[in-house]
Design a protein around this motif. Structure first.
Motif, PDB file in Angstrom:
ATOM      1  N   LEU A 225     -18.000  18.167  34.343  1.00  0.00           N
ATOM      2  CA  LEU A 225     -18.889  19.089  34.759  1.00  0.00           C
ATOM      3  C   LEU A 225     -20.332  17.868  34.807  1.00  0.00           C
ATOM      4  N   HIS A 226     -20.712  17.386  33.772  1.00  0.00           N
ATOM      5  CA  HIS A 226     -21.876  16.547  33.733  1.00  0.00           C
ATOM      6  C   HIS A 226     -21.733  15.241  34.752  1.00  0.00           C
ATOM      7  N   ALA A 227     -20.707  14.825  34.845  1.00  0.00           N
ATOM      8  CA  ALA A 227     -20.452  13.678  35.966  1.00  0.00           C
ATOM      9  C   ALA A 227     -20.533  14.114  37.311  1.00  0.00           C
ATOM     10  N   ALA A 228     -20.046  15.398  37.575  1.00  0.00           N
ATOM     11  CA  ALA A 228     -20.161  15.954  38.930  1.00  0.00           C
ATOM     12  C   ALA A 228     -21.577  16.336  39.105  1.00  0.00           C
ATOM     13  N   GLN A 229     -22.232  16.741  38.109  1.00  0.00           N
ATOM     14  CA  GLN A 229     -23.780  17.038  38.402  1.00  0.00           C
ATOM     15  C   GLN A 229     -24.440  15.701  38.837  1.00  0.00           C
ATOM     16  N   GLU A 230     -23.927  14.568  38.108  1.00  0.00           N
ATOM     17  CA  GLU A 230     -24.831  13.283  38.555  1.00  0.00           C
ATOM     18  C   GLU A 230     -24.572  12.821  39.840  1.00  0.00           C
ATOM     19  N   LEU A 231     -23.259  13.130  40.654  1.00  0.00           N
ATOM     20  CA  LEU A 231     -22.817  12.703  41.717  1.00  0.00           C
ATOM     21  C   LEU A 231     -23.233  13.745  42.938  1.00  0.00           C
TER      22      LEU A 231
END
Lengths: 243, 243, 243, 243, 243, 243
Positions: free
Chosen positions: A82-88
């Motif tokens: 989730l947090h990686a996706a929020q960065e991307l």
């Protein structure tokens, strides 16, 4: 508006179930694109599976950005990546555990989680705590049906799940039940009709939340933590993720 | 006793620094094997980097199990892949953020984290909370030196780090400083000498903790959450992780 | 390296059991000095006992400082006098409750305490909260065997303790068991073999932790709270404690 | 009704100040007996002092029980020996830190502690957390005047304390100030008049609370933790405490 | 000293019971004025009832201010209108839930609430959390007797309440029982005699607390949140509340 | 779908602003009915105002139920009467503080509240804690513009609000700003454009959330706490609320 619904595991029959739940939850003019990554575990039932699945999630989000997606649903109850996706992503990204907890606390004080395998409840604990719902989550339960068992033996799975939900309501004062797997989406309304409390499918909840956030123009904050990650060389098997 | 120290990023010059810190922290008869995975980002400064690095960590742990390693240190301050590694290993696995927090709370009431980039402090928050040290961690600070900058410009990095540590101690009552990057291991004692409070390098702390746990025969609980994960097909790029 | 292991009660047969556990936990080149104070209660089963025992602990620490001890283990599950000892010592001081909680959370998510008398569980609650492990400690249990009963009727005590451990694991998802009394040190491995989860003896855990902290040069922070206490006149029965 | 007010340090001039504050806080028909123990430190400014003072507190409580005291006030801001005293007494025992926190939260949402030496704030943290007031205590401050300095240089001490209170109110939204030492009792009303917020002296608060509890017939629960402690041999210097 | 005891519901027979409990708890020279508002629900068993009752509480406090009352007790376990009353009054205002929790934590570590209807336990949760007693409140229980049932069928109500208290003590380690309704005041001592733990009636506790606070000159902080509210036009049915 | 947006104060010019924000946030086929109650304060800036406003909220919800409304937004940042409204309504009821916190934590880790008067921040604290967002809310700030000042002097109010938002972002790492008054709805996008972080208007957020919940068929749990309240006589001025 185009919402990409990512099933982090690679079992497309489950992706189809998820797609139906997302469609039913969205307004008529919302385009739903439901996918599984082209890499990763066929089901997610451990921290190891979560870690492997996160890579596929990242891959689908970066493709979604090129495609102009307005928001994303991560349709696995561990909210992997989730947090990686929020960065991307530029638009909002919502996991189905996250969404289910938010929805549950909007329609009652307390909720109980009923999931597949007990070994995944540690992850549920971490998510509940990180998202802020420790006081509201009053029970963590498992029906001990594996994820793929939901698809392969739906009737037996439904009975086991119903029994666990009943046992849960008998032993605690939960105002609602949160279903702990995207693969349970198709059983939600039937359970609700039998249990007479809100039964919450995270796929529906996440789809509704993302649609709402996009409609009012809310995007992930890019102030610091979730800013696009800096350029970085990635080597070996994962070299394609070099930014 | 053989302890495998995994640097989750793929910059071997940093792995060498980490190896020295681990050697210095272990008893003479402990064998230290320090490695970087053969895949993954060259430094870890975002959730995306963490997610990619976790795969390499898993790969090194499964190799370590075949090699008869007694325990593992994960030498990145985000503890990437820790829970997956605990599932895969029989012996203890300790992350350097985790170890540093434990050590800090054994020599004082409170500690402050001083790390590289401010964008990683969200991850630090999550780890502090998950491990139980919310009350004890009284400051989250960053010197805004990138991870590879520690290696490339060590003098400037040291000055920036020292200045941030001093500013931290001036503004809060922390009993100690926790360094927020494995790449700072070589600066730890010099900082301690200047600051007159314990300065904690997680690599040393984790190595000492793992050695101690192994010596007293403690292994990761395999009761439920951290039991070896079930057999699972993994497809695509990650197919080699099929169990 | 010389570690002083202080049994805060004055029953030397228990001190001998503790000494064995400490020896077994330490590296071969570590000198273990195990003592009971020359004042204080014969066992510690109440807040009153804790308060009286703390004075003897202080006495032994100040003697240890003159003897050049490098670190200290406080071998009573209430960690009596821990903070006073930290003020008086230059090296690390670790209590066995503290150590057991740290060790438990390094090998699993959750643990359960199984102690002697139920009346001491309030103290356990306070320590768990102060050290930061409230979320991780999922059960507080007592076998209702008095401390000295562990020595006097070891077989009956073992059976009662085993039964309580089994009952505990049946009713909660604890990843491990923390033994709530130094006098249980000799029963730890036997319990672990029967229960198939980590069973943690705080004496072993504290010895390993202190050895590790000393090896990496960590000492109690003297910044403020744990600085050596100021000179002070003490009158009456305790006049010998004038600093 | 007879309330025994125990000044845990052995400086009788301070005991007299405390006695006056207690008298002023009690109804006319309440008998106040204010004492210092005949053993212990002349002031309490460290964990070591607290540990030594607790023994004297226990001694005075057991004497008070023989004298038919109805309740007890422990007039030192570290509440030394409180739980032991609760075991030994039949009536209520209230510490002045405890009382001040209770009073503060009855007349406002938030409070700030202003105490003598900063090194004692760790103890204040522990008490605030144990009693449940973590959210309400918004500042921990010290004027760095030693306890005996309050008696010896009252004007300078008052000015330093006033300045610290003002600085505290300037930097946080505290609804009230809790004074962190029994020796400040005589300065309370003067400070309140200058600061225009409630300023809380724990001696007055504890006396009022104990009187109220006794009047309505409330006594310490003897169900488990605070039951009278079991018979126990105590050896050496403290042999007189054998029960 | 004049204390106004406001029964927020409009059933005067209950107001008389409350008055007796308050009289018994106060010193002889304290004047007790017990009233019900002239508007509002006849009993309070839901959030809706609480909201309606709060208006009557405000009305009685503003009248009390004109009458020179020194302090106020709000005698309903939901503490309806407490913060509004604190804004309107100069002296202290204490709710009976608040008072009972404070008293319980002064005579033991833990307490259990036993109330009328289970549907009100959500409100109890909110109050426990707001006042800071989450760790201390170990059980939330209901005997499912409606508030007016306490008056109308006192014997049956007593038996149901006693049975629920016994069941509560059997299943948890609570040091005391807090009664969850002002209408239970008359049953308190009889329950205590049967249960052998402190049983706490909030009316008595609140009266004693308010008397104590007034005696030592403590008033609600008027610094910010609880300052008298600014002038304000109120329209329609409530126009009389224009300030 | 018909959503009733209740402005709990009685200033209709503000109700019109709120209506526009709700319209802009809803799908085209959603009917928005924005009202003020016909009783209550003209603005809400204290606990007293909140208590008075809650009655009007209840009145509007019971009318809304007769009108077949599908869901409700309570458009005041104190969420006055929320739990009572949840009892009275079949569909979801969402307060704008609640909605803003949920939205903020879906687009970032942390948020800061910037509201009108500082005296209302206590209420904000209570709501943040009750809803579970204590860790995520990193600042509570006020621009000290009264609620009606937003309408009467919009330019000056905007400047004061912008300055306070800037100061807030300078001193803490908040990912977003939550606006603490429904009257600020019209300023939200302009602020966001200047501040470059998400600025969240609770009216938009609540409207989007209610629409989403209604679309996926979620209704307030009627299991226990939020079941329709039992029949009850209400007397005096409020007799019309007899159920």
């Amino acid at each position: 508006m185009k919402i990409k619904v990512i099933n982090p595991n690679t079992t497309w029959s489950m992706t189809r179930t998820i797609e139906q739940a997302a469609h039913a939850a969205a307004s008529a003019d919302v385009e739903i694109e439901a996918v599984s990554p082209n890499m990763g575990p066929v089901s997610i039932e451990s921290h190891s599976d979560e870690a492997l699945a996160a890579v596929g999630v990242m891959d689908e989000v970066r493709k979604g950005e090129l495609d102009g997606c307005d928001g994303y649903v991560l349709a696995c109850f561990g909210d992997p990546g989730l947090h990686a996706a929020q960065e991307l992503a530029q638009g909002p990204v919502v996991g189905i555990a996250q969404a289910a907890f938010h929805a549950a606390t909007l329609v009652g004080r307390s909720f109980a989680i009923v999931t597949t395998l007990g070994r995944t409840l540690g992850r549920a604990h971490d998510l509940v705590e990180e998202y802020g719902f420790t006081s509201q989550c009053v029970a963590y339960r498992a029906c001990e049906v594996p994820v793929l068992g939901l698809d392969e033996h739906p009737d037996a799975a439904y009975e086991a799940l119903l029994a666990e939900c009943r046992a849960t309501l008998d032993c605690c004062a939960a105002d609602s039940i949160v279903l702990g797997c995207a693969g349970m989406a198709g059983m939600c309304k039937r359970l609700e009709n039998e249990l007479h409390v809100p039964v919450i499918d995270g796929v529906a909840a996440a789809t509704a939340l993302v649609e709402g956030l996009v409609r009012i123009g809310m995007r992930t904050s890019k102030r610091r933590e979730f800013a696009n990650p800096p350029a970085k060389e990635v080597v070996g098997l994962l070299a394609d993720f070099t930014r």
